[in-house]
Enzyme design. Structure first.
Site, PDB file in Angstrom:
ATOM      1  N   HIS A 182       0.824  -1.204   0.000  1.00 35.11           N
ATOM      2  CA  HIS A 182       0.000   0.000   0.000  1.00 35.11           C
ATOM      3  C   HIS A 182       0.860   1.256   0.000  1.00 35.11           C
ATOM      4  O   HIS A 182       0.466   2.299  -0.500  1.00 35.11           O
ATOM      5  CB  HIS A 182      -0.965  -0.021   1.196  1.00 35.11           C
ATOM      6  CG  HIS A 182      -2.204  -0.800   0.891  1.00 35.11           C
ATOM      7  ND1 HIS A 182      -2.929  -1.468   1.837  1.00 35.11           N
ATOM      8  CD2 HIS A 182      -2.834  -1.026  -0.284  1.00 35.11           C
ATOM      9  CE1 HIS A 182      -3.960  -2.058   1.255  1.00 35.11           C
ATOM     10  NE2 HIS A 182      -3.922  -1.803  -0.029  1.00 35.11           N
ATOM     11  N   ARG A 324     -11.739  41.074 -21.228  1.00 31.89           N
ATOM     12  CA  ARG A 324     -11.576  42.254 -20.388  1.00 31.89           C
ATOM     13  C   ARG A 324     -11.793  43.492 -21.246  1.00 31.89           C
ATOM     14  O   ARG A 324     -11.254  43.587 -22.351  1.00 31.89           O
ATOM     15  CB  ARG A 324     -10.156  42.271 -19.802  1.00 31.89           C
ATOM     16  CG  ARG A 324      -9.871  43.518 -19.005  1.00 31.89           C
ATOM     17  CD  ARG A 324      -8.516  43.458 -18.356  1.00 31.89           C
ATOM     18  NE  ARG A 324      -7.431  43.694 -19.293  1.00 31.89           N
ATOM     19  CZ  ARG A 324      -6.143  43.668 -18.951  1.00 31.89           C
ATOM     20  NH1 ARG A 324      -5.797  43.367 -17.710  1.00 31.89           N
ATOM     21  NH2 ARG A 324      -5.207  43.902 -19.839  1.00 31.89           N
ATOM     22  N   GLU A 423      -7.051  44.383  -8.702  1.00 28.83           N
ATOM     23  CA  GLU A 423      -5.643  44.722  -8.914  1.00 28.83           C
ATOM     24  C   GLU A 423      -5.252  46.037  -8.240  1.00 28.83           C
ATOM     25  O   GLU A 423      -4.151  46.532  -8.422  1.00 28.83           O
ATOM     26  CB  GLU A 423      -5.306  44.741 -10.409  1.00 28.83           C
ATOM     27  CG  GLU A 423      -6.275  45.493 -11.280  1.00 28.83           C
ATOM     28  CD  GLU A 423      -5.996  45.346 -12.784  1.00 28.83           C
ATOM     29  OE1 GLU A 423      -4.935  44.846 -13.167  1.00 28.83           O
ATOM     30  OE2 GLU A 423      -6.862  45.760 -13.572  1.00 28.83           O
ATOM     31  N   ASP A 447      -0.479  44.220 -11.506  1.00 27.43           N
ATOM     32  CA  ASP A 447      -0.745  45.558 -10.982  1.00 27.43           C
ATOM     33  C   ASP A 447      -0.885  45.553  -9.466  1.00 27.43           C
ATOM     34  O   ASP A 447      -0.416  46.459  -8.792  1.00 27.43           O
ATOM     35  CB  ASP A 447      -2.028  46.119 -11.616  1.00 27.43           C
ATOM     36  CG  ASP A 447      -1.723  46.757 -12.959  1.00 27.43           C
ATOM     37  OD1 ASP A 447      -0.733  47.508 -13.042  1.00 27.43           O
ATOM     38  OD2 ASP A 447      -2.456  46.487 -13.925  1.00 27.43           O
ATOM     39  N   ARG A 457       5.854  48.682 -11.789  1.00 22.09           N
ATOM     40  CA  ARG A 457       6.189  47.336 -12.288  1.00 22.09           C
ATOM     41  C   ARG A 457       7.270  47.330 -13.359  1.00 22.09           C
ATOM     42  O   ARG A 457       7.871  46.293 -13.640  1.00 22.09           O
ATOM     43  CB  ARG A 457       4.927  46.621 -12.782  1.00 22.09           C
ATOM     44  CG  ARG A 457       4.239  47.238 -13.953  1.00 22.09           C
ATOM     45  CD  ARG A 457       2.810  46.746 -14.092  1.00 22.09           C
ATOM     46  NE  ARG A 457       2.621  45.809 -15.187  1.00 22.09           N
ATOM     47  CZ  ARG A 457       1.451  45.335 -15.583  1.00 22.09           C
ATOM     48  NH1 ARG A 457       0.344  45.673 -14.942  1.00 22.09           N
ATOM     49  NH2 ARG A 457       1.346  44.510 -16.576  1.00 22.09           N
ATOM     50  N   CYS A 494      -5.252  36.185 -13.053  1.00 22.71           N
ATOM     51  CA  CYS A 494      -4.718  36.226 -14.416  1.00 22.71           C
ATOM     52  C   CYS A 494      -3.395  36.980 -14.480  1.00 22.71           C
ATOM     53  O   CYS A 494      -2.858  37.181 -15.555  1.00 22.71           O
ATOM     54  CB  CYS A 494      -5.749  36.812 -15.375  1.00 22.71           C
ATOM     55  SG  CYS A 494      -6.317  38.450 -14.888  1.00 22.71           S
TER      56      CYS A 494
END
Ligand code: PEP
Ligand code: MG
Length: 563
Positions: A182, A324, A423, A447, A457, A494
């Protein structure tokens, strides 16, 4: 065995042995009662573990625990012989348990049938658990490892194996046990390569630092030379690629059966097609602003947009697609918009802020989207929402567009879900209330990271601050997911962080529902998720949420201190 290749530091696992007292007892009636109470207590624990495993979709583990329950309920071969040994020979319960269980295990181990022989290991596993009850010894702590390594042991019981952290255990090498034990079967389910029955492994591991193993062939080698380590790494990479292929078109599921969604980030209708070929279950971010780049000095018309969106939805062949609305401004300079330069572009006139000011532009896009929605499952997502007022205004424009189209008798989608990107830190802080007004969230870590840490960024001089490993960003993500779930809506991501393989266990632990990533990464991420257990990831997330610096987070998530 459990297939797959593994190499790394060898970690010896030698748990302390239970020393069973060999004395007799005066009051055998009391000893028998105590023994039966212990059986009862263990029965309750095992069945609770079985129920938890079943609830988590861990069918195999639940079946093993059912088999353990049957052993505990077996009056003829197990319970009565132990009671008899206590009664007639005045043996203490622990000794009686040890002798009866060892006897049954030895009988199994003497059988010709390999499968039945391995059941001896289950008897020994249960014996240890029952001895702990009888002797009042605490349950064994699960094997804990700080850095990834190959575990070398005499044997691992199925319960010890189930408690292993598959993020840390690169492989298992056991002196005892066989293909059908097992332990091997569970390791296979957890995606951990394992070689069982490797005689001399413990002694070799005592003086060796490094080990490589191949779970499919049963090969194991201690302290191989550099050339062999490099060749093995290459072979492992090839085998990982084949492994990924097997996951390209599978459902996304963790090792404990939790369903997740792997979506793709795209910027064109054509990319939707390749995302499907890469096995996406949907598109989590269609960056519609790319249309502006293609339209040069002219703004794209409703008709031109409709054609692109409709083609994108059709290319998804029934899978959902989240489009979007325009996210222009910031670092995305669009000539057709003739925007004045902002002094602080990321804190200035961008995304939904432009759309709410340029209502015609926004409404044209929403009309095109509503029309294209008839071709499949289209969802609309608003970027950069910072306040509930903005969201309400955006929804108002959406309803205006819808009303216009209905009055004009232009066919549109019956229902279109509306969501927002999270964001901006203010949206995180308001996420409990925002969640009541939308159908889904998608976290934009690109963001969110810059706004949380006030670090542009794209500015190399503050790149040391800009990291999704920062504890503040992680707390933002945790809070957003919690708000979404409390309101009963799904939460996706995302931003680039969703595709960072070292970060995925943390996101699973925080409960993220949908991961939208570059489509090429989908097969490998799906294969990786199939090896992760949500329960283990939850423990990891709880640990990470207590950390104070990005370096500490990186060292827990990557084991290296780098991100
Ligand atoms: C994000 O901010 O994480 C995101 C996905 O949006 P973009 O990178 O397009 O700003
Ligand atoms: Mg963004």
């Amino acid at each position: 065995m459990s297939g797959g290749l593994a190499q790394g530091e060898a970690l010896l696992y030698c748990p302390g042995k239970l020393v069973v007292p060999d004395g007799t007892v005066e009051d055998s009636a009391a000893e028998k009662l105590n023994f039966l109470a212990c059986v009862d207590a263990l029965h309750k624990k095992v069945s609770a573990r079985g129920e938890a495993a079943r609830a988590a979709g861990e069918t195999l583990q639940a079946e093993i625990l059912d088999a353990h329950l049957e052993i505990l309920e077996d009056t003829d071969s197990v319970i009565d012989p132990i009671l008899a040994a206590i009664e007639s020979e005045k043996k203490n319960a622990a000794l009686a348990v040890q002798e009866v269980f060892d006897g049954i295990a030895a009988a199994f181990e003497a059988l010709d049938d390999a499968y039945l022989r391995e059941r001896g290991a289950d008897m020994r596993d249960l014996k240890i658990q029952l001895l702990r009850e009888v002797m009042g010894v605490q349950d064994a702590a699960p094997v804990r490892m700080d850095t990834p390594a190959v575990l070398v042991a005499r044997d691992l019981t199925p319960s010890e194996t189930a408690g292993l952290d598959s993020n840390c255990v690169l492989g298992i090498l056991c002196e005892d046990g066989g293909r059908t034990s097992h332990t091997a079967v569970l390791a296979n389910e957890m995606g951990i390569p394992a070689v069982m029955g490797c005689k001399g492994a413990l002694q070799a591991a005592a003086s060796a630092r490094f080990v490589q193993l191949d779970g499919s062939s049963g090969y194991a080698c201690f302290d191989p030379d550099e050339a062999s380590i490099a060749a093995f790494a290459q072979k492992a990479a090839r085998s990982a690629r084949d492994d990924c292929e097997a996951y390209r078109h599978a459902r996304t599921r963790t090792a404990d059966g939790r369903e997740k969604l792997l979506y793709a980030n795209v910027a064109s209708a054509e990319e939707c097609r390749s995302a499907c070929q890469n096995g996406c279950e949907g598109v989590g971010l269609f960056r519609s602003e790319f249309l502006f780049y293609q339209s040069g000095e002219q703004l794209p018309t409703e008709e031109a947009q409709y054609r692109v969106y409709a083609e994108a939805v059709r290319n998804m062949q029934g899978r959902p697609i989240i489009i979007r609305t325009f996210d222009a401004g910031g670092d995305k300079k669009i000539p057709a918009l003739k925007l004045e330069a902002d002094e602080n572009p990321f804190l200035g006139y961008r995304a939904i802020r432009i759309c709410l000011r340029e209502r015609t532009l926004f409404k044209t896009q929403l009309r095109a989207l509503l029309r294209a929605g008839r071709e499949g499952t289209l969802r609309i997502m608003f970027p950069m929402i910072a306040t509930a007022a903005e969201l309400r205004e955006a929804k108002e424009v959406f309803h205006e567009a819808r009303g216009e189209l209905l009055r004009e008798n232009i066919p549109i989608a019956e229902h279109v879900e509306l969501g927002i990107m999270i964001e901006v830190p203010s949206a995180v802080m308001m996420s409990d209330l925002l969640a009541r007004e939308v159908d889904f969230f998608s976290i934009g870590t690109n963001d969110l990271t810059q706004y949380t840490l006030a670090a542009d960024r794209g500015n190399k001089r503050v790149a040391n601050l800009y990291s999704h490993y920062d504890p503040a960003v992680i707390r933002m993500i945790a809070h957003t997911i919690e708000s979404a779930h409390k309101a009963g809506i799904p939460c996706g991501m995302c931003g680039e962080a969703a595709g960072d393989a070292s970060y995925v266990p943390l996101l699973l632990g925080l409960g993220l529902d949908e991961f939208s990533v570059t489509s090429r990464a989908i097969p490998a991420l799906r294969a990786a998720m199939a090896r992760l257990r949500e329960e283990t990831c939850r423990e990891l997330a709880a640990r990470v949420l207590r950390l104070a610096t990005r370096e500490e987070v990186a060292s827990v998530l990557t084991g290296t201190g780098e991100d």
